[in-house]
Design a protein around this motif. Sequence first.
Motif, PDB file in Angstrom:
ATOM      1  N   ILE A 146       3.903   2.140   2.488  1.00 55.61           N
ATOM      2  CA  ILE A 146       4.811   3.269   2.229  1.00 55.61           C
ATOM      3  C   ILE A 146       3.976   4.531   2.368  1.00 55.61           C
ATOM      4  CG2 ILE A 146       6.352   4.392   0.577  1.00 55.61           C
ATOM      5  CD1 ILE A 146       6.729   1.668  -0.761  1.00 55.61           C
ATOM      6  N   ALA A 147       4.289   5.342   3.371  1.00 55.97           N
ATOM      7  CA  ALA A 147       3.496   6.533   3.677  1.00 55.97           C
ATOM      8  C   ALA A 147       4.251   7.782   3.252  1.00 55.97           C
ATOM      9  CB  ALA A 147       3.187   6.592   5.174  1.00 55.97           C
ATOM     10  N   TYR A 148       3.668   8.540   2.318  1.00 57.58           N
ATOM     11  CA  TYR A 148       4.273   9.784   1.847  1.00 57.58           C
ATOM     12  C   TYR A 148       3.642  10.978   2.557  1.00 57.58           C
ATOM     13  CZ  TYR A 148       6.765   7.556  -1.994  1.00 57.58           C
ATOM     14  OH  TYR A 148       7.635   6.790  -2.741  1.00 57.58           O
ATOM     15  N   GLU A 149       4.496  11.850   3.058  1.00 57.43           N
ATOM     16  CA  GLU A 149       4.049  13.106   3.654  1.00 57.43           C
ATOM     17  C   GLU A 149       5.080  14.181   3.328  1.00 57.43           C
ATOM     18  OE1 GLU A 149       2.488  16.118   4.809  1.00 57.43           O
ATOM     19  OE2 GLU A 149       1.248  14.324   5.107  1.00 57.43           O
ATOM     20  N   VAL A 150       4.651  15.197   2.593  1.00 58.34           N
ATOM     21  CA  VAL A 150       5.577  16.214   2.120  1.00 58.34           C
ATOM     22  C   VAL A 150       5.943  17.231   3.199  1.00 58.34           C
ATOM     23  CG1 VAL A 150       3.792  17.779   1.258  1.00 58.34           C
ATOM     24  CG2 VAL A 150       6.046  17.738   0.143  1.00 58.34           C
ATOM     25  N   ASP A 151       5.082  17.417   4.186  1.00 60.03           N
ATOM     26  CA  ASP A 151       5.332  18.378   5.264  1.00 60.03           C
ATOM     27  C   ASP A 151       6.249  17.738   6.297  1.00 60.03           C
ATOM     28  OD1 ASP A 151       5.292  20.042   7.454  1.00 60.03           O
ATOM     29  OD2 ASP A 151       3.144  20.405   7.389  1.00 60.03           O
ATOM     30  N   PRO A 152       7.469  18.249   6.483  1.00 54.28           N
ATOM     31  CA  PRO A 152       8.401  17.611   7.422  1.00 54.28           C
ATOM     32  C   PRO A 152       7.912  17.611   8.863  1.00 54.28           C
ATOM     33  CG  PRO A 152       9.341  19.629   6.488  1.00 54.28           C
ATOM     34  CD  PRO A 152       8.082  19.362   5.751  1.00 54.28           C
ATOM     35  N   ASP A 153       7.152  18.622   9.274  1.00 53.41           N
ATOM     36  CA  ASP A 153       6.628  18.649  10.641  1.00 53.41           C
ATOM     37  C   ASP A 153       5.624  17.523  10.863  1.00 53.41           C
ATOM     38  OD1 ASP A 153       8.116  20.901  11.444  1.00 53.41           O
ATOM     39  OD2 ASP A 153       6.639  22.255  10.568  1.00 53.41           O
ATOM     40  N   LEU A 154       4.713  17.361   9.917  1.00 52.74           N
ATOM     41  CA  LEU A 154       3.742  16.286  10.032  1.00 52.74           C
ATOM     42  C   LEU A 154       4.410  14.921   9.912  1.00 52.74           C
ATOM     43  CD1 LEU A 154       0.671  17.601   7.989  1.00 52.74           C
ATOM     44  CD2 LEU A 154       0.849  17.304  10.456  1.00 52.74           C
ATOM     45  N   ALA A 155       5.419  14.818   9.058  1.00 57.31           N
ATOM     46  CA  ALA A 155       6.126  13.553   8.898  1.00 57.31           C
ATOM     47  C   ALA A 155       6.834  13.157  10.188  1.00 57.31           C
ATOM     48  CB  ALA A 155       7.129  13.656   7.754  1.00 57.31           C
ATOM     49  N   ALA A 156       7.391  14.163  10.900  1.00 57.16           N
ATOM     50  CA  ALA A 156       8.047  13.878  12.174  1.00 57.16           C
ATOM     51  C   ALA A 156       7.038  13.375  13.194  1.00 57.16           C
ATOM     52  CB  ALA A 156       8.747  15.138  12.683  1.00 57.16           C
TER      53      ALA A 156
ATOM     54  N   ALA B 118       8.525  13.264   1.225  1.00 51.86           N
ATOM     55  CA  ALA B 118       8.715  13.548  -0.198  1.00 51.86           C
ATOM     56  C   ALA B 118       7.366  13.878  -0.824  1.00 51.86           C
ATOM     57  CB  ALA B 118       9.355  12.347  -0.895  1.00 51.86           C
ATOM     58  N   ASP B 119       7.452  14.477  -1.990  1.00 53.79           N
ATOM     59  CA  ASP B 119       6.256  14.793  -2.767  1.00 53.79           C
ATOM     60  C   ASP B 119       5.831  13.550  -3.525  1.00 53.79           C
ATOM     61  OD1 ASP B 119       4.279  15.760  -4.406  1.00 53.79           O
ATOM     62  OD2 ASP B 119       5.531  17.238  -5.437  1.00 53.79           O
ATOM     63  N   PHE B 120       4.696  13.004  -3.168  1.00 56.24           N
ATOM     64  CA  PHE B 120       4.192  11.791  -3.814  1.00 56.24           C
ATOM     65  C   PHE B 120       4.143  11.951  -5.327  1.00 56.24           C
ATOM     66  CE2 PHE B 120       0.366   9.926  -5.730  1.00 56.24           C
ATOM     67  CZ  PHE B 120       0.632   8.577  -5.565  1.00 56.24           C
ATOM     68  N   LEU B 121       3.739  13.115  -5.800  1.00 56.49           N
ATOM     69  CA  LEU B 121       3.566  13.325  -7.235  1.00 56.49           C
ATOM     70  C   LEU B 121       4.890  13.292  -7.998  1.00 56.49           C
ATOM     71  CD1 LEU B 121       0.882  16.157  -7.143  1.00 56.49           C
ATOM     72  CD2 LEU B 121       0.534  13.748  -7.760  1.00 56.49           C
TER      73      LEU B 121
ATOM     74  N   VAL C 172       0.832  -1.192   0.000  1.00 57.48           N
ATOM     75  CA  VAL C 172       0.000   0.000   0.000  1.00 57.48           C
ATOM     76  C   VAL C 172       0.870   1.245   0.000  1.00 57.48           C
ATOM     77  CG1 VAL C 172      -1.809   1.283   1.194  1.00 57.48           C
ATOM     78  CG2 VAL C 172      -1.792  -1.201   1.280  1.00 57.48           C
ATOM     79  N   VAL C 173       0.550   2.170  -0.872  1.00 58.53           N
ATOM     80  CA  VAL C 173       1.187   3.482  -0.892  1.00 58.53           C
ATOM     81  C   VAL C 173       0.146   4.488  -0.428  1.00 58.53           C
ATOM     82  CG1 VAL C 173       2.246   5.267  -2.320  1.00 58.53           C
ATOM     83  CG2 VAL C 173       2.767   2.852  -2.745  1.00 58.53           C
ATOM     84  N   GLU C 174       0.462   5.210   0.645  1.00 57.31           N
ATOM     85  CA  GLU C 174      -0.466   6.197   1.182  1.00 57.31           C
ATOM     86  C   GLU C 174      -0.047   7.597   0.745  1.00 57.31           C
ATOM     87  OE1 GLU C 174      -2.298   7.964   5.366  1.00 57.31           O
ATOM     88  OE2 GLU C 174      -0.609   6.556   5.415  1.00 57.31           O
ATOM     89  N   VAL C 175      -1.018   8.361   0.291  1.00 53.78           N
ATOM     90  CA  VAL C 175      -0.779   9.740  -0.147  1.00 53.78           C
ATOM     91  C   VAL C 175      -1.188  10.689   0.969  1.00 53.78           C
ATOM     92  CG1 VAL C 175      -1.203  11.428  -1.962  1.00 53.78           C
ATOM     93  CG2 VAL C 175      -1.468   8.994  -2.444  1.00 53.78           C
ATOM     94  N   GLY C 176      -0.304  11.611   1.366  1.00 51.68           N
ATOM     95  CA  GLY C 176      -0.654  12.601   2.376  1.00 51.68           C
ATOM     96  C   GLY C 176      -0.951  11.980   3.716  1.00 51.68           C
ATOM     97  N   ALA C 177       0.044  11.344   4.313  1.00 53.54           N
ATOM     98  CA  ALA C 177      -0.173  10.563   5.537  1.00 53.54           C
ATOM     99  C   ALA C 177      -0.517  11.416   6.751  1.00 53.54           C
ATOM    100  CB  ALA C 177       1.064   9.718   5.827  1.00 53.54           C
ATOM    101  N   GLY C 178      -0.134  12.706   6.736  1.00 60.08           N
ATOM    102  CA  GLY C 178      -0.460  13.578   7.869  1.00 60.08           C
ATOM    103  C   GLY C 178       0.161  13.105   9.160  1.00 60.08           C
TER     104      GLY C 178
END
Length: 259
Positions: free
Chosen positions: A61-71, A88-91, A39-45
Amino acid sequence: MAPSAHSRSRRVYGQNLLTAPTEIHRLVDAAGLDPSTLVVEVGAGRGHLTAALAERCRRVIAYEVDPDLAAALTAALPARDGVTVRVADFLATRPPAAPFAVVGNIPYALTSAVVDWCLHAPGLTGATLLTQLEYARKRTGDYGRWSRLTIATWPWWDWRLVGRVPRGAFRPVPRVDGGILRLTRRPSPLAPARGYAGFVELGFSGAGGSLHASLCRRYDPRRVSGAFRALRLDQDTPVGLVWPEQWLTLFRLLQHRPR
C-alpha cells in the motif's frame, strides 16, 4: 511533472526522492521483508522504491499525498498486481488491521510525526525509515548519548541505525546524508508500560543534573547508590549517557520499594 510543479511539490511536501537503484535495494534489504509481508510505504513519490517493494512482497500500500506525484506513480506501475496507490496523508490514516511493516523515504520535516505514528500502530511489526542521518544517529545512540524517546520505548522497540545513504542518491540533492533507521517490535515487552513510563519521566526530570539525583527524589538514596554500584555506574553520569539496558536494570532493582 513540469519543473514548476516539481518545485511546488518540493516546497509543500519536502520531497527528496531516492533515485539511486543501489540505495533503493539496500533500503529494501534492510527491511528484512518476506513475500507474505503487508508493506505500507510512506511518501511513495514517483514509485522508485514502490517498484522494488513490489518485487519483494505480494501486497504493497503506497501512500503519496501529492496528487501529481501519485499520478506519475500510478503511470509507472501499470497493471502491477498487489500494489495499491492511495492519494492521502499517511499520518491521517488508520493502521491496517492485519500485521504489517512500514518502509519509506520520508520527508525530513515529518520524521518525528511518522515515527510517532509507527510507535503507536498496534499491528506494526517493524519500520524501516530513511531519515536524516543525524536523526537516526541520535535515536540509536550513535553519538554516544541516548534520547528520551529511545529510552522510553526501548522495552517495546529495538532502535538501530542500519545504513548510511549519501546525499547524492536523492533528487533534488539535500544538504545532508540520509540514515536508514530500523524499528523492530520486540516479541515480548522488557518492562511493564505504566511503571516504566513513570520511571523514565522521573529520570529525565533534570533534578540535580544526573540520573542518580533524579531517582533519589522518589527512591531511598542508599538503594539508588547500591543499584548504581551494581552496574558500576558513576553517580555523576549524565542521564543521556546511561544505556537503555542500564535503565532497565535500574528499574528492576528499584521499582518495588519507592520511598
